[in-house]
Write a protein that holds these residues in place. Structure first.
Motif, short mmCIF file in Angstrom:
data_model
loop_
_atom_site.label_atom_id
_atom_site.label_comp_id
_atom_site.label_asym_id
_atom_site.label_seq_id
_atom_site.Cartn_x
_atom_site.Cartn_y
_atom_site.Cartn_z
N HIS A 17 9.84 6.88 -3.99
CA HIS A 17 9.32 7.06 -5.34
C HIS A 17 8.10 6.02 -5.11
N THR A 18 7.14 6.26 -5.33
CA THR A 18 6.11 5.19 -5.37
C THR A 18 5.23 5.04 -6.82
N TYR A 19 4.36 4.18 -6.93
CA TYR A 19 3.60 4.02 -8.03
C TYR A 19 3.02 5.49 -8.62
N ALA A 20 2.74 6.14 -7.69
CA ALA A 20 2.02 7.54 -7.90
C ALA A 20 2.94 8.42 -8.28
N ALA A 50 0.91 -1.09 0.05
CA ALA A 50 0.11 -0.10 0.00
C ALA A 50 0.94 1.34 -0.14
N ALA A 51 1.98 1.26 0.70
CA ALA A 51 2.97 2.30 0.70
C ALA A 51 3.35 2.39 -0.51
N LEU A 52 3.94 1.53 -1.09
CA LEU A 52 4.41 1.50 -2.45
C LEU A 52 3.50 1.88 -3.65
N GLY A 53 2.28 1.51 -3.59
CA GLY A 53 1.41 1.80 -4.50
C GLY A 53 0.91 0.51 -5.44
N GLY A 54 1.72 -0.60 -5.46
CA GLY A 54 1.50 -1.58 -6.27
C GLY A 54 2.17 -2.95 -5.75
N SER A 55 1.71 -4.08 -6.31
CA SER A 55 2.35 -5.32 -5.86
C SER A 55 3.78 -5.48 -6.50
N VAL A 56 4.43 -6.02 -5.62
CA VAL A 56 6.24 -5.98 -5.81
C VAL A 56 6.40 -7.09 -6.75
N VAL A 57 7.04 -6.77 -8.05
CA VAL A 57 7.24 -8.17 -8.89
C VAL A 57 8.74 -8.55 -8.64
N GLN A 58 9.58 -7.36 -8.44
CA GLN A 58 11.18 -7.61 -8.31
C GLN A 58 11.78 -6.64 -7.55
N ILE A 59 12.86 -6.95 -6.93
CA ILE A 59 13.52 -6.16 -6.00
C ILE A 59 15.00 -6.16 -6.42
N ALA A 60 15.63 -4.89 -6.22
CA ALA A 60 17.35 -4.98 -6.41
C ALA A 60 17.77 -4.15 -5.07
N ILE A 61 18.81 -4.43 -4.74
CA ILE A 61 19.19 -3.51 -3.42
C ILE A 61 20.88 -3.40 -3.63
N VAL A 93 8.74 1.73 -11.62
CA VAL A 93 9.86 1.64 -10.51
C VAL A 93 9.93 2.55 -9.69
N VAL A 94 9.93 1.91 -8.49
CA VAL A 94 9.91 2.53 -7.14
C VAL A 94 11.09 2.65 -6.48
N LEU A 95 11.44 3.27 -5.46
CA LEU A 95 12.72 3.31 -4.66
C LEU A 95 12.27 3.38 -3.11
N PHE A 96 12.89 2.60 -2.40
CA PHE A 96 12.90 2.51 -0.82
C PHE A 96 14.12 2.16 0.04
N VAL A 142 6.87 -2.54 -9.50
CA VAL A 142 5.91 -2.94 -8.89
C VAL A 142 4.54 -2.77 -10.07
N ALA A 143 3.60 -3.31 -9.92
CA ALA A 143 2.60 -3.57 -11.05
C ALA A 143 1.10 -3.17 -10.18
N ASP A 144 0.18 -2.61 -10.96
CA ASP A 144 -1.16 -2.17 -10.52
C ASP A 144 -2.07 -3.29 -10.68
N PRO A 145 -3.07 -3.14 -10.11
CA PRO A 145 -4.13 -4.23 -10.04
C PRO A 145 -4.98 -4.73 -11.03
N THR A 146 -4.92 -3.89 -12.12
CA THR A 146 -5.83 -4.03 -13.29
C THR A 146 -5.74 -5.27 -13.92
N GLN A 147 -6.69 -6.28 -13.89
CA GLN A 147 -6.54 -7.49 -14.48
C GLN A 147 -6.04 -7.70 -15.86
N ASP A 148 -5.19 -8.41 -16.13
CA ASP A 148 -4.83 -8.76 -17.49
C ASP A 148 -3.92 -7.48 -18.14
N VAL A 149 -3.81 -6.51 -17.13
CA VAL A 149 -3.06 -5.30 -17.75
C VAL A 149 -1.56 -4.88 -16.75
#
Length: 356
Positions: A306-309, A262-273, A294-297, A282-289
């Protein structure tokens, strides 16, 4: 500041993997900044990226759905297809130097290997998504398996990432289990995910830990003494309390949610540190879309800069951003959308702190 690299996709197979053997040395190859794997889900390519030039060699022997992994200083392409294979690459340039079958005994078609880890003795441990097992291939070719069926009531806990670390002087394998509902074609993440610690020498499970996030997705990242995992939960929601980025402590088996989706604004697909600077697709919840960004934390505090928004890059029009890594303080992001001259790899130089 973002720079674009546009590799031209080569349609013909230049490197004939059928000629490779375990004893074949790599030819002299010019060291590259980055090893790159690409696929159109019919054939796949592998090669190196240097500056704005990327040279990929394509072939069906590389599988239709490749995965690039590194373990113990070695680089592998997992060729997932009719016959699952681990193709070892020269890590400096991406040239294939050896291949070995990692197919499950008696399996027809792919068992969908999700990751690979190398033991100190050179054995390959490979978790399978479609079969409840870890396939083990010894340096001498001897094969074994660890049965994972007991970790999920539906008989398959959907093993994903694996890391092998030394704990108190002994090798331990840490294996993430997604525990999706295999009775549904949607594979919902309704259960608590697990991380199982195995003793490498005895191949016995020593500890089973519940993860603080559901559906551990993609590869683990080792950083700052811990293991980090993307935990998207269900991709049709971005407000689940137990989804986001998880840190697991190898010494104790404890885990915590570093930052929620919720803080990132999307479902996390992959991370790098890199240090404590974290990046995620991160990905939005729109089905089949499932538009990607790219966000930063901060990996220590969980604060998102940086968030999805308000993303570092994106959002895209679909599930387009795939492939994410830091190398020498530069963030690279793969993109499946065709641009002028090819398919881009985005380059973001990292500045002081976690500014990109």
């Amino acid at each position: 500041m973002r720079r674009l690299v546009s590799p031209r996709l080569i349609s013909s197979m230049v490197v004939v993997l059928g000629a490779c053997s375990d004893a074949e040395p790599a030819p002299a190859c010019k060291p590259q900044e980055l090893v790159v794997v690409a696929s159109d889900y019919t054939s796949s390519g592998v090669g190196g990226l240097a500056g704005t030039q990327c040279d990929l060699k394509f072939g069906t022997d590389l599988g239709k759905d490749p995965l690039l992994v590194r373990s113990r200083g070695r680089t592998f392409l997992l060729a997932r297809g009719i016959n699952d294979q681990a193709i070892e690459l020269d890590g400096s340039c991406g040239y294939p130097i050896a291949k070995r079958s990692i197919a499950s005994d008696g399996a027809t078609g792919t068992s969908n290997p999700q990751d690979l880890a190398v033991t100190g003795a050179g054995a390959l441990w490979v978790p399978k998504f479609f079969r409840p097992e870890i396939t083990i291939v010894g340096a001498d070719g001897a094969r074994d398996r660890i049965d994972l069926s007991s970790y999920d009531a539906d008989g398959n806990p959907n093993a994903s990432a694996i890391r092998i670390l030394s704990v108190a002087g002994r090798e331990k394998a840490f294996v993430a289990l997604e525990r999706l509902d295999n009775r549904s074609t949607e594979l919902p993440a309704n259960q608590t995910a697990l991380l199982v610690r195995f003793d490498v020498a005895t191949r016995k499970a020593e500890q089973v830990s519940e993860l603080a996030g559901r559906n551990p997705f993609g590869l683990m990242v080792e950083a700052e003494g811990g293991l980090y995992l993307a935990a998207p939960g269900n991709f049709n929601r971005t407000d689940e309390a137990d989804a986001g980025i998880v840190r697991y402590e190898p010494d104790t088996g404890a885990s915590r949610l570093v930052v929620g989706e919720a803080a990132l604004g999307g479902s996390v697909v992959q991370i790098a540190i890199d240090g404590t600077c974290g990046a995620a697709i991160v990905a939005d919840p729109t089905q089949d879309v499932n538009r990607t960004a790219v966000v930063l934390f901060d990996a220590s505090t969980g604060v998102a800069s940086h968030t999805y928004a308000a993303p570092l890059y994106g959002p895209t029009s679909g599930y387009d951003l795939q492939g994410l890594t830091f190398t020498e303080s530069t963030l690279f992001v793969g993109d499946r959308r065709r641009g002028d001259g090819g398919y881009p790899v985005h380059r973001f130089p990292r500045l002081a702190g976690c500014r990109v």
